[in-house]
Design an enzyme around this catalytic site. Structure first.
Site, PDB file in Angstrom:
ATOM      1  N   CYS A  50      43.656  32.444  43.691  1.00 54.11           N
ATOM      2  CA  CYS A  50      42.912  31.185  43.714  1.00 54.11           C
ATOM      3  C   CYS A  50      43.565  30.121  42.841  1.00 54.11           C
ATOM      4  O   CYS A  50      43.347  28.930  43.042  1.00 54.11           O
ATOM      5  CB  CYS A  50      41.466  31.411  43.283  1.00 54.11           C
ATOM      6  SG  CYS A  50      41.274  32.048  41.606  1.00 54.11           S
ATOM      7  N   GLY A 185      31.172  37.514  49.943  1.00 53.61           N
ATOM      8  CA  GLY A 185      32.393  38.272  49.668  1.00 53.61           C
ATOM      9  C   GLY A 185      32.030  39.589  49.012  1.00 53.61           C
ATOM     10  O   GLY A 185      30.893  39.778  48.548  1.00 53.61           O
TER      11      GLY A 185
END
Length: 422
Positions: A50, A185
């Protein structure tokens, strides 16, 4: 031999660029092969998280890597040139080790990056793109990261992106015991989020994932409920908090679904944190009233408050990294010697094979074995001695005494002035 690290990260590029160059796990094999071919790289690995996309490689075509990345991710070369970094040799090695230790992370010393780097290494090995050089480099980086974890206090206080997200929620909600959380997720980050929420006594947790079995497995650990991503619209209106972190290349949650949920909630506010890169929640959601949407970049202020205790440990970790760089340089010199030894052995074996074939031919022609053996020994000795002897004579003529001394050292010769024959 040139080793380089090329990439962008949270310090050099905003989220909208980072998400464009991020690679999903299912894209990695093809990307490694395409990159190796496009830039003629001997070895290559790609790390995509990320906060960063980085390419580690052995080769000379770093400029071709940047062109490939721009073309592959459909982003202008000018944009990448303005925010990328390129480190070579010892600087690249130092950078990779700092990444492994969490010293280059948004959250100083966070442990997840080591697992991500190990995954990057494993995928590159499976693709056949890691051999001698990068293999030794990764192993050295992993070893240094382990030392940093065991010899310093850098990982003692609970500071991570997941922890920061939960800490931020406490600034919004006075008491998490009244809060229902929807987690999107089922990876390591969401598992950490769930653990922190459970420790804070959150009222209810629902885990949504593309695979129901994985969602249920994770939910079971926290007395939560597991659902499919497709079921999110049915549960969203119940959620006071939404935290998302998937590897999806497309948004999971759009503006329309959130608007519908807000109507059912009678516009009771929803707190959202999108940790994913690329983003799971459409940026337009932030424009809705009664929605407080934060991205991974927004967590920096929370993180800054929690890393002060790690600063002194970071200095100790930097020292360990420098020791790792020195160790790598020693290993690299050893690799260079291996190439020289291999070339020397190949030359000697070539001379041996040539003289052996001549000797066998002589034996087949009926020559006396004793004469053939003497000729073999003499010719082989002369061939092995020819080049070193010529070079030593040239060194003597040119006054290069250090070369002569080195020959004595390499071949274990005794100098004539010590009373012995050399």
């Amino acid at each position: 031999m040139t080793i380089f690290a090329l990439g962008i990260n949270h310090r050099t590029a905003p989220l909208d660029i980072r998400e464009k160059v991020a690679f999903a796990p299912e894209q990695m094999m093809e990307a490694l092969q395409g990159l190796a071919d496009a830039a003629a790289l001997k070895e290559v690995a790609i790390l995509s998280t990320c906060n960063r996309t980085e390419i580690y490689a052995e080769g000379e075509q770093a400029d071709q890597v940047l062109h490939w990345l721009a073309q592959q991710r459909r982003i202008s070369l000018e944009q990448l040139q303005s925010c990328h970094y390129l480190l070579t040799d010892s600087d690249a090695v130092r950078h990779i080790m700092k990444v492994a230790c969490g010293l280059d992370s948004m959250v100083l010393g966070e442990p997840q990056i080591l697992g991500q780097l190990k995954s990057c290494y494993a995928v590159a090995r499976e693709a056949g793109k890691v051999s001698t050089v990068l293999n030794q480099l990764f192993q050295q980086a992993f070893s240094i990261a382990k030392r940093v974890r065991t010899e310093t206090a850098i990982g003692q206080s609970p500071v991570s992106v997941a922890y920061a997200a939960v800490s931020l929620s406490q600034q919004i909600f006075s008491d998490l015991r009244d809060v229902r959380a929807l987690l999107i997720g089922a990876g390591e980050t969401i598992e950490l989020v769930a653990r922190h929420l459970q420790e804070k006594g959150v009222r209810e947790i629902t885990v949504a994932n593309r695979t129901l079995s994985r969602a249920q497995d994770l939910a079971e650990q926290f007395s939560a409920q597991g659902i499919l991503l497709s079921e999110i619209p049915d549960y969203l209106h119940r959620a006071d908090m939404v935290i998302s972190s998937t590897a999806s290349q497309l948004p999971i949650l759009g503006k329309g679904a959130v608007e519908s949920a807000l109507k059912l909630r009678k516009h009771k506010p929803i707190f959202m944190v999108d940790i994913a890169v690329p983003r799971d929640i459409e940026p337009e959601v932030a424009k809705l009233q009664d929605v407080y949407l934060y991205t991974v970049d927004d967590l920096q202020a929370v993180i800054d408050e929690n890393i002060r205790s790690r600063q002194s440990a970071a200095g100790e970790a930097e020292d360990i990294v420098e020791q790792g760089v020195v160790g790598w340089q020693s290993q690299l010199r050893a690799l260079n010697v291996v190439d020289t030894i291999r070339a020397f052995r190949s030359s000697a074996e070539e001379a041996r094979d040539h003289e052996l074939e001549k000797a066998l031919a002589s034996l087949r022609a009926g020559q006396a074995p004793e004469l053939v053996l003497k000729s073999l020994a003499r010719n082989l000795t002369n061939k092995l001695m020819h080049t070193p002897t010529t070079r030593l004579k040239q060194a003597g003529e040119q006054g290069l005494t250090e070369h002569i001394d080195l020959a004595h050292h390499l071949f274990g010769l005794k100098k004539p002035d010590d009373g012995s024959e050399s």
